[in-house]
Enzyme design. Structure first.
Site, PDB file in Angstrom:
ATOM      1  N   HIS A 459      24.198  33.273  67.125  1.00  0.00           N
ATOM      2  CA  HIS A 459      24.576  33.359  68.534  1.00  0.00           C
ATOM      3  C   HIS A 459      25.545  32.241  68.911  1.00  0.00           C
ATOM      4  O   HIS A 459      26.620  32.495  69.480  1.00  0.00           O
ATOM      5  CB  HIS A 459      23.320  33.283  69.404  1.00  0.00           C
ATOM      6  CG  HIS A 459      23.591  33.254  70.879  1.00  0.00           C
ATOM      7  ND1 HIS A 459      23.509  34.377  71.663  1.00  0.00           N
ATOM      8  CD2 HIS A 459      23.965  32.245  71.716  1.00  0.00           C
ATOM      9  CE1 HIS A 459      23.817  34.067  72.918  1.00  0.00           C
ATOM     10  NE2 HIS A 459      24.088  32.767  72.968  1.00  0.00           N
ATOM     11  N   GLU A 460      25.174  31.014  68.609  1.00  0.00           N
ATOM     12  CA  GLU A 460      26.030  29.892  68.998  1.00  0.00           C
ATOM     13  C   GLU A 460      27.369  29.933  68.276  1.00  0.00           C
ATOM     14  O   GLU A 460      28.395  29.517  68.829  1.00  0.00           O
ATOM     15  CB  GLU A 460      25.315  28.564  68.744  1.00  0.00           C
ATOM     16  CG  GLU A 460      24.085  28.346  69.613  1.00  0.00           C
ATOM     17  CD  GLU A 460      24.376  28.455  71.109  1.00  0.00           C
ATOM     18  OE1 GLU A 460      25.506  28.121  71.539  1.00  0.00           O
ATOM     19  OE2 GLU A 460      23.471  28.877  71.861  1.00  0.00           O
ATOM     20  N   HIS A 463      29.863  31.846  70.228  1.00  0.00           N
ATOM     21  CA  HIS A 463      30.578  31.018  71.206  1.00  0.00           C
ATOM     22  C   HIS A 463      31.698  30.242  70.521  1.00  0.00           C
ATOM     23  O   HIS A 463      32.804  30.118  71.067  1.00  0.00           O
ATOM     24  CB  HIS A 463      29.616  30.024  71.852  1.00  0.00           C
ATOM     25  CG  HIS A 463      28.682  30.602  72.858  1.00  0.00           C
ATOM     26  ND1 HIS A 463      29.111  31.332  73.946  1.00  0.00           N
ATOM     27  CD2 HIS A 463      27.325  30.535  72.967  1.00  0.00           C
ATOM     28  CE1 HIS A 463      28.063  31.688  74.683  1.00  0.00           C
ATOM     29  NE2 HIS A 463      26.965  31.231  74.100  1.00  0.00           N
ATOM     30  N   HIS A 466      34.667  32.354  69.960  1.00  0.00           N
ATOM     31  CA  HIS A 466      35.356  32.580  71.228  1.00  0.00           C
ATOM     32  C   HIS A 466      36.315  31.418  71.518  1.00  0.00           C
ATOM     33  O   HIS A 466      37.444  31.623  71.994  1.00  0.00           O
ATOM     34  CB  HIS A 466      34.320  32.723  72.337  1.00  0.00           C
ATOM     35  CG  HIS A 466      34.823  33.429  73.557  1.00  0.00           C
ATOM     36  ND1 HIS A 466      34.043  33.619  74.675  1.00  0.00           N
ATOM     37  CD2 HIS A 466      36.021  33.980  73.861  1.00  0.00           C
ATOM     38  CE1 HIS A 466      34.729  34.268  75.602  1.00  0.00           C
ATOM     39  NE2 HIS A 466      35.936  34.492  75.136  1.00  0.00           N
TER      40      HIS A 466
END
Length: 669
Positions: A459-460, A463, A466
């Site tokens: 998940h991290e 980021h 992104h």
């Protein structure tokens, strides 16, 4: 002594020169940064030239470079490595930074020039930049009269100080609330590596020969799934839910209450009925009413599912289920129904393999990225590691830093920060970091992750991608600088690769034997995926609706008892099911009182609608292919906030998002 913040870093990708940075550098750098930024603004407003995009808007984007450099490092350290000196500095700096931001956003001359900038002949991104600046100035109070602006400055300063105080007190009480146990027998049920980590944590805290169960930020503590001693489970759960509300000097409830009332006053000053209305005015959600309707629609079926799950757990336990029982008996029911023992999977999830052969491998297969560790580049703490990231053609994309282990100076939870934002205007490429809170094993022992920690790692890194893939002109739009209810979307999409056949086969291998995680186990994990969503969704919605309740009070509201307010809010929202407490209670809800998610914690499930629809697109379009990855990167991940995020989604998906995949995933269809 030269101050490393006063000039751009000469290291690769302008990585901050952490080896040269000392705590005594911060305050002089902030002083210089504030003065430099105001001087930059004065040059813009004192110009006798007619306002243009270049001499006003571009100049504003370039202003304050020293302040940007010191702020990015300091505020990353304030949550990642908050020494006593850093905490003292934060108490001094945070109110000054709030005042400084007001000095920029409430500058009438600057606002006046911005309003005069002509849009004719500008490209799409440049027009959006002007419009975003104007919106941000108005939302900051640029149109208020002098008396109202003075009141606003007072509110902003006090809120900044309170946010810092909440964060620091929570960190202290989280450390103080860790459960100290005398004997290894009390840890029955935990794995050998977890027991070793508890012994190491106790030793580090000065309790040699004992065992310390440290707390993670959410209510649910991982050890509750395995501990067989019901009394120990209860003590651990109560340590978790009472943080910040124990009647000590580290209590946070009064701070939270004061912040909520000040935010309501601030919102009224800006013309909004509530802070929630103000906070959601510039998000992708169409309105606060739409958000509330969606949350209420989800709440009733979520609680119904949770009650059904509780009945199964009670049948297994033979007694009523309390909050400290849920995870333990859920693990037993899951094993009985699906033959899945999540704790037994830990030997297959060794940290190095998860990073290199899982997270990085998926990014290589999907986007063509490669990663080279750079031991010559150092971070702010010995645990921090640095990798250089390359595109498929060998060109450098940026730097990725990983800070994976917990420590007393680190806030709970997991997050991504940026040290350098990508910008073609400034000629910079991204430098980003992921922070997790994994217990450090005993010396020489492997770091074995729970399945939930594997999810967090993927998940991290979503980021991080992104941020790394950002391809925008202006720093204001870089990477994750998107509306709060959009920012979680790319990170949640990246979770889909955890059990993707080619990926899981590459990283999920027993750390001793090298045996791959058996396919039948993976199939059972998939089958068990929807079970337990009643609990997960109810706990999440409890926190979300509590957040919205705190930020829906009108100005002038007096709250005498914050815990009574919390209980009433959960009951009014229909999510007051005692065995399933909210994911965060008021006293440790750092997201909303010290983390930028005030009135925006709904963002996770709002983003999940886009995420679930995107997962369906990947599956129907061939899955893990370079073509799919390039399309997602080009149309969405690279765009930052340079275009409307929902328009970016439409360009990627070809239509608006469909809610149905989310309802199916959550068991609410």
């Amino acid at each position: 002594m030269s101050n490393p913040f006063l000039e751009p870093s000469t290291l690769d990708y302008q990585l901050p020169p952490f080896a040269s940075i000392r705590e005594e550098h911060y305050l002089p750098a902030f002083d210089a940064g504030f003065a430099e930024h105001l001087a930059d603004i004065d040059r813009i407003t004192a110009s006798g030239e007619t306002p243009t995009f270049e001499n006003t808007v571009v100049a504003l984007e370039r202003a304050g470079s020293t302040l940007d450099r010191v702020s990015s490092v300091f505020f990353s350290n304030s949550v990642s490595h908050a020494t006593a000196a850093i905490q003292d500095l934060e108490q001094q700096v945070a109110p000054r930074l709030a005042e400084h931001e007001d000095n920029i956003k409430l500058n009438r001359a600057l606002f006046g020039r911005l309003r005069q900038v002509p849009l004719d002949g500008l490209d799409e991104e440049s027009v959006r930049l002007v419009e975003e600046y104007l919106r941000s100035f108005v939302r900051a109070g640029a149109e208020l009269d002098d008396d109202a602006q003075a009141t606003l400055r007072r509110l902003n300063s006090e809120l900044s100080g309170l946010s810092t105080e909440f964060s620091q007190k929570l960190l202290k009480d989280t450390n103080d609330s860790a459960l100290l146990l005398d004997s290894v027998e009390e840890l029955d049920g935990l794995s050998a590596d977890s027991i070793s980590a508890a012994a190491g944590a106790a030793s580090d805290a000065g309790h040699e020969g004992k065992y310390l169960l440290t707390l993670i930020l959410p209510t649910a503590q991982p050890a509750l799934e395995s501990l067989t001693d019901r009394g120990v489970r209860r003590r651990l759960h109560e340590a978790s839910v009472n943080r910040g509300a124990r009647g000590t000097d580290a209590d946070t409830l009064a701070i939270a209450t004061r912040m909520a009332t000040l935010r309501a006053e601030r919102a009224a000053l800006l013309g909004f009925d509530t802070y929630a209305a103000a906070a959601t005015d510039n998000q992708t959600a169409p309105s606060l009413d739409a958000i509330m309707d969606r949350m209420r629609q989800l709440a009733a079926p979520a609680v119904r599912n949770a009650r059904d799950e509780a009945a199964e757990l009670e049948a297994e336990a033979g007694h009523p289920i309390e909050p400290w029982d849920w995870a333990f008996y859920a693990a037993r029911v899951r094993k009985a129904k699906f033959d899945v023992d999540m704790d037994a999977l830990r030997p297959y999830f060794e940290l190095e393999r998860v990073i290199h052969d899982g997270v990085f491998y998926a990014a290589n297969r999907l986007y063509g990225l490669s990663f080279t560790e750079r031991p010559d580049l150092v971070g702010y703490h010995p645990d921090v590691r640095v990798w250089e990231v390359f595109n498929e053609d060998g060109s450098g994309l940026g730097l990725f830093l990983g800070d994976y282990y917990t420590r007393d100076t680190k806030s709970g939870g997991a997050w991504m920060n940026s040290f350098v934002d990508q910008s073609t205007l400034e000629g910079t490429r991204a430098v980003v970091i992921n922070n997790l809170n994994i217990s450090k094993p005993g010396r020489g022992e492997p770091t074995l992750l729970s399945y939930d920690q594997v999810v967090t790692t993927f998940h991290e890194f979503g980021h991080a991608l992104h941020g790394l893939f950002s391809d925008v002109t202006y720093p204001l739009f870089a990477g994750t600088s998107v509306p709060r209810d959009f920012v979680e979307y790319p990170s949640q999409v990246n979770e889909m690769w955890i059990l993707w056949p080619e990926i899981v086969a590459n990283y999920a291998r027993h750390h001793e034997t090298g045996e791959a995680l058996p396919q039948e186990v993976i199939d059972r994990i998939h089958a068990a995926g929807a079970w337990g969503e009643g609990f997960e969704t109810t706990a999440y919605l409890g926190a979300t609706l509590l957040d919205l309740a705190w930020h829906s009070i009108p100005a002038g509201t007096v709250i005498e008892d914050p815990l009574a307010f919390e209980a009433s809010a959960l009951a009014d929202a229909g999510v007051d099911f005692a065995p399933v407490p909210p994911r965060y209670r008021t006293s440790y809800f750092k997201h909303i009182f010290a983390g930028g998610y005030a009135a925006s914690y709904y963002a996770y499930i709002w983003s999940e609608m886009l995420d679930a629809d995107t997962v369906e697109w990947f599956k129907s379009s061939g899955g893990l292919t370079r073509e799919n990855g390039d399309h997602f990167r080009r149309e969405l991940l690279s765009r930052g906030n340079s275009i409307d995020p929902l328009e970016a989604f439409r360009r990627f998906r070809g239509r608006d998002a469909d809610l149905h995949p989310l309802l199916v995933r959550r068991g609410l269809a």
